[in-house]
Write a protein that holds these residues in place. Structure first.
Motif: not given
Length: 545
Positions: A257-263, A117-125, A498-501
């Protein structure tokens, strides 16, 4: 057998240990309906209990320590009803099997909010989604809970996102008062009616499993896997068509989409570190002791208990000749062999997990079931849809040019057993006219490349969830290049930051499709990679060739 040996060993040596987690979560994530997850998981538990009893264990000696594990999705009331129905069904199953201890009949459970159910788009949802799923798990009566982090559809969670996930539980537990009440929705007409409905439907499925000879035989028939994959394809088709709304994905989507910091994990560094640890262990252990322990484990796995028991009961071989006392003693000793006990001894000798697995593989073989794409779900769901028809025409045009249907291998590499996405892609692409070859789970890049060459495919779709994309997929590309088949297109899908694309594209990956990708549009893009002039969605079909 492995499960019954685990139950037997822990009952005797670790009586306060929860021996087995009877899991429906992986079925939930693979696309199972609530009824399927409920029925198949209860059937698994029943089979485990029966197998343990066949070894001579008293059901009340181990059943109080069995526990369950459910996936919790976004159908709020359905998930609550599912857990209430599960307790009802498990009580009935344990009573049927002869349990007398009330604790044997109590279903204790852990739950995890859904990853699907988790989504890449608009992830704060995703914070909202996880909160609602956690709430339904608590209202449903879970004893233990795992809440997913908001960024898990993109990458491994950061400390920031993991803290929010953890605090979601703490707020429910400490601030709401919900946990002060047992079964707070009990008595609600809707919840009671839904609980009865799902329990009744699950009983029908349980009866089907029993008629097949139990869950082991039912799994071997392929029926549960096919049913789950069909449900997954139906659900994804509804999402792709917009009939099932996913906020921020197929409705109310942001323009950008807004950028989001990822590990970011350095896979090569982690792998080098683990290899160094294993090498250090091997340098300092007694190799002869390890060999003996692993050989004992293999021999133990090769024991056929059913044959042994029959020989012991009859006292004669298949020619009717009485067995000597020494052979009868050996048969009796072999029947008492416990695989977990042997694995523990191997571990004490510093055998690695891989070596322990390999020792049993010599007896049991390797999992090599090849998935069969479900047919007809997408073609039925998209009947009369102009864009779908456009893509089907494109597939036919490519087939004319290639003189064969475009062939795609859908591959799962590494230790990633989450195959919902791969199966959905395989089913949808097959319906659109592709020739789809589905690879087995847990392949190496070398095995995937070999399979691609054997089937002479035009493209390989690598499905990734377990954060191995920066290692496994480039290795696959290199394997194909080394074989002189750089012309085979490699595309990737799944949980890929996305930063790995750019990294993957530089390594030779030609298409990347993250969570939320419309499957029909993914097919259109693969056609473009295969040289077809496929128009963007909404535009009229251009010349076929």
């Amino acid at each position: 057998r492995i499960v019954s040996d685990i139950i037997a060993y822990t009952s005797q040596n670790m009586p306060r240990f929860n021996s087995i987690s009877i899991s429906g979560y992986h079925m939930h994530e693979a696309g199972a309906t609530a009824v399927q997850e409920l029925a198949f998981t209860i059937a698994d538990g029943k089979e485990y209990a029966k197998r343990a009893m066949e070894t001579g264990l008293d059901i009340d000696a181990f059943a109080p320590r069995l526990s369950f594990f459910w996936g919790i999705g976004m159908n709020f009331f359905m998930e609550i009803a599912k857990m209430r129905a599960a307790r009802l069904l498990w009580h009935d199953v344990m009573t049927e099997l002869g349990a007398k201890n009330a604790k044997s009949k109590m279903l204790r459970t852990h739950c995890q909010t859904s990853g699907v159910s988790l989504q890449e788009q608009d992830p704060y949802n995703n914070v909202i989604r996880t909160t609602l799923e956690a709430l339904s798990a608590v209202l449903g009566g879970t004893q233990s809970l795992h809440t997913n982090a908001l960024d898990e559809a993109i990458a491994l969670p950061t400390d920031f996102s993991a803290r929010i996930a953890r605090n979601t539980q703490l707020v429910i537990q400490e601030e709401t008062g919900i946990t002060n009440v047992a079964d707070p929705l009990g008595g609600s007409y809707y919840i009671e009616a839904l609980t009865k409905e799902i329990a009744d439907k699950a009983r029908e499925l349980l009866a089907e499993v029993d008629a097949a000879g139990g869950m082991t035989a039912y799994v071997a028939s392929g029926a549960p896997k096919a049913a789950i994959e069909s449900a997954a394809a139906e659900k994804q088709a509804k999402v792709d068509k917009g009939e099932t709304v996913i906020v921020g994905v197929n409705k109310y989507r942001k323009a950008e989409e807004d950028p989001i910091d990822t590990l970011d994990i350095d896979n090569h560094k982690v792998r080098a570190s683990q290899v160094a640890r294993i090498e250090k262990v091997r340098r300092n252990r007694d190799e002869e002791q390890v060999k003996v322990a692993l050989a004992n484990l293999t021999r133990g796995a090769q024991v056929n208990r059913a044959e042994n028991e029959a020989l012991l009961k009859d006292g004669r071989d298949d020619k009717g000749v009485p067995l000597p006392p020494s052979q009868l003693e050996k048969l009796a000793a072999d029947s008492e062999t416990n695989l977990l006990a042997l694995a523990v001894e191997a571990a004490r000798a510093d055998a690695t997990l891989g070596e322990i697995s390999a020792a049993m593989e010599k007896a049991f073989g390797r999992y090599d079931t090849i998935p069969t794409p479900v047919k007809g779900v997408y073609s039925s769901a998209y009947e009369g849809d102009a864009r779908y028809a456009q893509v089907v025409e494109g597939v036919e045009a490519v087939a004319r040019r290639l003189d064969h249907k475009p062939r795609i291998l859908v591959a799962k590499m590494g230790q990633d057993g989450h195959d919902r996405g791969a199966n959905v892609i395989a089913s949808a692409f097959a319906d659109m006219g592709f020739e789809v070859i589905s690879g087995p789970l847990f392949q190496t890049p070398e095995e995937t490349a070999k399979m691609a060459l054997e089937h002479d495919v035009d493209a390989v779709g690598a499905s990734s969830l377990a954060a191995g994309h920066k290692t496994l997929i480039p290795e696959l590309v290199q394997q194909l290049k080394d074989a002189g088949r750089a012309d085979i297109k490699v595309v990737a899908g799944g949980v890929i930051p996305p930063q790995d694309y750019d990294f993957l594209k530089k390594a030779g990956v030609q298409g990347i499709y993250g969570p939320g990708t419309n499957v029909v549009e993914a097919a259109a893009d693969v056609l473009r990679l295969l040289g077809h002039n496929m128009p963007p969605a909404g535009e009229e079909m251009e010349a076929a060739e």
